[in-house]
Every structure is written in structure tokens, then in C-alpha cells.
Design an enzyme around this catalytic site. Structure first.
Site, PDB file in Angstrom:
ATOM      1  N   THR A  74      -6.404 -17.279 -10.723  1.00  0.00           N
ATOM      2  CA  THR A  74      -6.603 -18.692 -11.023  1.00  0.00           C
ATOM      3  C   THR A  74      -6.189 -18.959 -12.464  1.00  0.00           C
ATOM      4  O   THR A  74      -6.739 -18.357 -13.392  1.00  0.00           O
ATOM      5  CB  THR A  74      -8.076 -19.078 -10.812  1.00  0.00           C
ATOM      6  OG1 THR A  74      -8.453 -18.748  -9.475  1.00  0.00           O
ATOM      7  CG2 THR A  74      -8.280 -20.569 -11.042  1.00  0.00           C
ATOM      8  N   LYS A  81      -6.713 -24.398  -6.856  1.00  0.00           N
ATOM      9  CA  LYS A  81      -7.954 -23.612  -6.904  1.00  0.00           C
ATOM     10  C   LYS A  81      -8.937 -24.204  -7.913  1.00  0.00           C
ATOM     11  O   LYS A  81     -10.132 -24.330  -7.625  1.00  0.00           O
ATOM     12  CB  LYS A  81      -7.649 -22.161  -7.249  1.00  0.00           C
ATOM     13  CG  LYS A  81      -8.887 -21.269  -7.429  1.00  0.00           C
ATOM     14  CD  LYS A  81      -9.687 -21.154  -6.132  1.00  0.00           C
ATOM     15  CE  LYS A  81     -10.954 -20.316  -6.312  1.00  0.00           C
ATOM     16  NZ  LYS A  81     -10.706 -18.936  -6.742  1.00  0.00           N
ATOM     17  N   CYS A 109     -16.452 -17.514 -11.348  1.00  0.00           N
ATOM     18  CA  CYS A 109     -15.399 -18.451 -10.940  1.00  0.00           C
ATOM     19  C   CYS A 109     -15.735 -19.907 -11.257  1.00  0.00           C
ATOM     20  O   CYS A 109     -15.056 -20.532 -12.074  1.00  0.00           O
ATOM     21  CB  CYS A 109     -15.123 -18.293  -9.443  1.00  0.00           C
ATOM     22  SG  CYS A 109     -14.334 -16.732  -9.012  1.00  0.00           S
TER      23      CYS A 109
END
Length: 445
Positions: free
Chosen positions: A121, A206, A262
Site C-alpha cells: 500500500t 487500498k 494498516c
């Protein structure tokens, strides 16, 4: 095909094992020799349901190997970049040093026509940067973002909801797409949707997805704060909202907020990208989302203080959970640990229980005591706090557990327990966002 996977952490180890399970010959390149040794023994150095079995299957088949030697990637047709892009130490944007190091390590072994597929990402514009690094190699670049969730990464990899190709403009697009279609043929043949787009769009997908999920979680936590003020029940409210097909129930559970490696860092990276490109409205919205998430942790600590009469000095508190979510041993940006540390700073004697977090992690938190089992954390405690909903915690018997406590008080930071059952067993029960409305909530069928 022969493919390489550069970086064998959470993403890379799962992706390498998945590629092998699809029939490809896979070499996983990882600079950490300890991690490589563990993976080569079929013992992933982190907890992810189903991964150990998938890795062992690949090793036994001979299609999967792990190494620290960069030359082992030579001869691969596709090279997947799966290294970390953590939040920078002194800013909110992403640290791309591992991406650039991976490309530099790969360059001597690339051949004309090879496809380098980034899965990490990254902020928008990274593909342009990497493409310049690849000039002269003859290799083509695609951005192929991952959408794995810790705790269900194996299932997400074997049964993805979508596959995205970010491709360059120009005549090489069809060649790159054909190569990636070959890699993912079993999944595409099984009906997985494929989206073909440009580099910039693939890079944003993402981060945009994670920022939206973070926004949904912060929204319901803010609503939960209102519920507490007016005596409403956020659990019943969430149930009703989730039954609306336009909204959906996923990521709509109020509690102590989100964490992990994340959502927080992708949210902040997306904020920086919005700000850098002059989209102030998006930057302000995401800043508010981030602030609500931090407030959820703070309010949990304040609730503990109230339940203990305004002070936790010298009080024994048992915290159930250290990982940021169940089914992982990851403690990065963990709400549970943040809250435990907040209470320890207020003078509490905090004992944390987690069934999976490895013991070496505990050494980083000398302010806290750590044990493996819930009973050890709760014995003699004046307050229990459920902060990670592991099944063994959610399944505790309230009557038996009350016998362990000095004072049976429960703060349910995940709204994972039945308040009626716990109150009936003599507990003082408080659920995040539940106000005074503690009747049982039943879903419609």
C-alpha cells in the site's frame, strides 16, 4: 510460472503461499534470516489462521521456498513487491524506504519483459518513482494492491473479492495484463472480478478503502458517545443500521476503536495525500476520523476511572487482550495496550492477558504485567476490561469468573458479552456506547 515475492511479512508470506497453492513455483525473498528459517520450517513467525498449513503444503509440494539470497529470484517472470510501508517516524506520510530497497535489490536480476507487480500500500505517485528506478531494465511495472485482513488473510487471498491491475499507459498494457491474467487464472476462472485501471487509481484504491472503513468505525463510535449521554444502546442502534442494505453491518460495532498496522497508517497517509493535493475537505474529514478513534481509547480509560470511583491508584485491573483484534498476534497501534498503559500511568496495577501475543513483545511494556490466561489476569482484580474479543474471553462464565474477582466489575470495550447474563451473575457491567439501556438485543431473522 516462476514468480518471486519480495518481502515475507504478513502480506508476503500469505501471497507466496497462495501463489504456490495456485500451481506456480515461488521463491520468497526476505532479508530477515530468522524469519526465513521459520518459514522454511513451515512455521510462520506470526499468528494467521490457516497460514501454517498453506505454507507447509507449498514446501512439501516443492513449489515454495524462502531465502535471503537475492539471486534466487533470477528467472522469475513476475516479481511481487510485498514489503512494508509503515508510517514515517516523524510524519504521517508513508515510509517508502523498503520499497526502494526492494527495487534496488531486484534490479541486477531483472530481464526484459519481466513484470514487477507492486502489492504494498503506497501513496499516489509511487509507481512513477519506481518506474524511473526500473528504467533500463526492460521490466514492466504494474500496481496490484492487496486487500487482506489480518485474521482472515488466507481466505481473502484464496477467495478475493476483486483483483486490481494498475497498468501504465502505452503499448505494453496488454502484455502486462496477459502476464497477470496467467498468474491469477485460477481465481479469474472462478469468477473473481478483475478491475484494470491506471497506476494512480490502483495506488489510491487500498488507502481509500481503509480510510472509508476507518470512517465507518469512527462514525459508530461517535454515535456511541451520544448513546451514552442520552441513555440509548448503540448495539441495538447498530443492529438496525446494519440491516439497511445501503449501510451494511460490517465495521459498524462501537467499541474502543481500530488499530493494527494498516487502518491507522493508511488513514494518515491518505490524509497527507489529500492535503498535498489541495483537497482540504477530505483532509479535514479524515483528521476528524483519526481524532474520534483516539478519543475512543481515552474514553475507555475514563470509564475505568469512573467505575473505580474516580481513581485507579493502587487498584488491580485485569485487561483481557493485547492484540489489536482477535485472530492475530499483532500489537501495532493496539487500542488494548494504549488503554492499559493509560491506566498504568494513572497508578493502576495492570495485568494483561492474551493467548497469542508472543512473550518477547511483553518486554517492550515494563509498566504492565503479562500472563497467558484470563484467570491469572482477573484473580483479585477490582475491574476487568474486555479489549480484544478472543473467543476464550467472550466465552467466560460470568458466575465462575466473578469468584476470581475482588470486585466483579466488567468494562466490555467490544460489546461482545451479554450484559443481562453478566448483571444477573452479580457483575457491575458497562458496555462502550450502551448508556443505561442494557436489555438483550436480538437480531431479526
Amino acid at each position: 510460472m516462476k514468480v518471486s515475492v519480495i518481502g515475507c511479512g504478513y502480506l508476503g508470506a500469505v501471497h507466496a503461499a497462495t501463489m504456490a497453492s495456485l500451481g506456480h513455483t515461488v521463491v520468497g525473498l526476505e532479508p530477515d534470516a530468522t524469519k526465513v528459517w521459520a518459514l522454511a520450517q513451515g512455521l510462520p513467525p506470526f499468528h494467521e489462521p490457516g497460514l501454517q498449513e498453506l505454507v507447509q503444503e507449498g514446501l512439501i509440494s516443492g513449489r515454495l521456498e524462502f531465502t535471503t539470497e537475492p539471486s534466487a529470484v533470477a528467472g522469475s517472470s513476475v516479481h511481487f513487491i510485498c514489503v512494508g510501508t509503515p508510517q514515517a517516524k516523524t510524519a504521517m506520510d508513508a515510509d517508502l524506504s523498503q520499497i526502494l530497497a526492494a527495487i534496488d535489490a531486484l534490479l541486477p536480476y531483472l530481464h526484459p519483459g519481466d513484470v514487477v507487480a507492486g502489492k504494498s500500500t503506497v501513496p499516489v505517485g509511487t509507481s512513477e518513482l519506481v518506474s524511473r528506478r526500473l528504467e533500463g531494465s526492460g521490466a514492466f511495472l504494474a500496481w496490484n494492491p492487496e486487500f487482506l485482513r489480518q485474521g482472515s488473510a488466507v481466505s481473502d487471498s484464496l477467495h478475493p473479492e476483486r483483483i486490481v491491475y494498475g497498468l501504465p499507459s502505452g503499448g505494453n498494457r496488454s502484455r502486462i495484463q496477459t502476464v497477470l491474467d496467467t498468474v491469477y487464472a485460477p481465481l479469474l476462472d472462478g469468477g473473481t472480478p478483475r478491475i484494470v485501471t491506471d497506476w494512480a487509481t490502483a495506488e489510491l484504491i487500498k488507502s481509500a478503502a481503509n480510510a472509508f472503513l476507518a470512517m465507518k468505525l469512527s462514525y459508530i463510535n461517535a454515535v456511541g458517545e451520544l448513546c451514552e449521554q442520552v441513555g440509548a444502546d448503540v448495539v441495538g442502534l447498530s443492529l438496525a443500521l446494519g440491516l439497511d442494505g445501503r449501510i451494511g453491518a460490517d465495521y459498524l460495532k462501537a467499541g474502543v476503536g481500530f488499530g493494527g498496522g494498516c487502518l491507522p497508517k493508511d488513514l494518515r497517509s491518505f490524509r497527507v495525500q489529500a492535503k498535498d493535493h489541495g483537497v482540504d475537505s477530505l483532509e479535514e474529514l479524515l483528521s476528524l476520523v483519526d481524532g474520534i478513534n483516539a478519543d475512543a481509547r481515552y474514553r475507555a480509560g475514563e470509564s475505568a476511572l469512573r467505575m473505580c470511583g474516580g481513581s485507579v491508584v493502587g487498584r488491580r485491573i485485569g485487561v483481557l487482550g493485547a492484540a489489536f483484534k482477535a485472530d492475530t498476534d499483532d500489537v501495532r497501534d493496539s487500542p488494548a495496550l494504549d488503554i492499559a498503559l493509560q491506566l498504568a500511568a494513572e497508578g493502576a496495577q495492570v495485568t494483561v492477558s492474551d493467548p497469542r501475543v508472543p512473550e518477547h513483545t511483553w518486554l517492550a511494556y515494563p509498566q504492565l504485567s503479562f500472563v497467558r490466561h484470563a484467570e491469572q489476569a482477573l484473580r483479585g482484580a477490582e475491574l476487568a476490561m474486555l479489549l480484544t474479543p478472543w473467543p476464550e474471553f467472550v466465552g467466560l462464565d460470568p458466575a465462575e469468573t466473578a469468584l476470581l474477582m475482588s470486585v466483579p466489575r466488567m468494562y466490555d470495550g467490544r460489546n461482545a458479552l451479554d450484559p443481562v447474563a453478566w448483571k444477573t451473575a452479580g457483575w457491575e457491567y458497562y458496555g462502550a456506547g450502551r448508556g443505561m439501556a442494557l436489555g438483550s438485543v436480538q437480531a431479526a431473522h
